[in-house]
Design an enzyme around this catalytic site. Sequence first.
Site, mmCIF file in Angstrom:
data_model
loop_
_atom_site.group_PDB
_atom_site.id
_atom_site.type_symbol
_atom_site.label_atom_id
_atom_site.label_comp_id
_atom_site.label_asym_id
_atom_site.label_seq_id
_atom_site.Cartn_x
_atom_site.Cartn_y
_atom_site.Cartn_z
ATOM 1 N N CYS A 255 0.846 -1.196 0.000
ATOM 2 C CA CYS A 255 0.000 0.000 0.000
ATOM 3 C C CYS A 255 0.880 1.243 0.000
ATOM 4 O O CYS A 255 1.624 1.479 0.961
ATOM 5 C CB CYS A 255 -0.926 -0.008 1.214
ATOM 6 N N CYS B 212 -5.600 5.770 -4.207
ATOM 7 C CA CYS B 212 -4.821 4.535 -4.139
ATOM 8 C C CYS B 212 -3.414 4.854 -4.618
ATOM 9 O O CYS B 212 -3.216 5.238 -5.776
ATOM 10 C CB CYS B 212 -5.455 3.451 -5.004
#
Length: 256
Positions: A72, A197
Site C-alpha cells: 500500500c 490509491c
Amino acid sequence: MELHFSKYQGTGNDFILIDDRDQSFPQKIDLIQKLCDRKFGIGADGLILIQDHPNLDYRMIYFNSDGSQSLCGNGSRCGFSFAQTLKLVSDSATFETTDGIHQIRQDGKLVHFQLFDVSQLNQINDKEWYINTGSPHHIVIVENLNDTDIVSEGRRIRNLTTYSSQNGTNVNFAQLLQSKVKIRTYERGVEDETLSCGTGATAVGLMAGELGYKSPVQIETEGGNLEVHFKKVADGYTDIWLAGPAEKVFEGSVTI
C-alpha cells in the site's frame, strides 16, 4: 484488551495505525474487518501495524479492510509519519513491508515513498493497460470520469477470470488532461471505490510516461493530489517515487 490507535489519511485513503512493537496485536481477520468497519468499528480502508525490525528502522504490516494483505503506497506514507511520532525515525527511513524493503523520506509537507523498478507495462488495447507496481492494477482510459460507473465496472474487471490466479486486480479509471491525470480507483481488498490509491496512482503515472508525460506526473485523486516521479530507461522505469501528504486525523482507544 484496550487497544490504543491513531487514524491517518493520505489523500483520503484512511488507515488505523497501531504501535505493535510488543507484538501484542492479535492478527485475526475477523478483528481487522470489525475495526475497519465504518458502521460497527473505527472505520478505515486498511489497518497498519508498526513493529521493531532487527536490522531496519521498522517493519510495517499492512492489512486491507477485508483482512487481506498487499503493498500500500498511501499506507506506507502514513506508516512513516506514524513511525516519526513513535521516535523511530526522523526525516528518512528504510523499512520492510509486504513486498520487501523500501526507502521513504520527508520533503516539506510531502512524504516520498520509493517503489521497486517496473519493467513490464502491458498494453491490452488503446484504452486499457495492466501494470503491477507491487500491487496489480488494471487501467482504463476514459473520456470523462463523471460518466463512468466506477463501482459496477470496477467490480466487473476486478473479478475477470484473467486475474483469478492472483486474487483479482485493482482497477483504475484515468482521464488524461494536458497537465495532469485524474483517476478514480476500485480497490481490491476494500471492494469499493476509495478516495485514493497510491500504487494505483503510480501505475497510472508510469502509463502516462509511456504516453509522453514527463516526470513528475501530477495525479489528481478524489481525495487530493499525488506526484509520481520516475526515470524512464530502456527496459522500463526506475527510481520510482510516490509523493503526497500523510496526515493524522485523530487518536483513541477501543476495547477488543
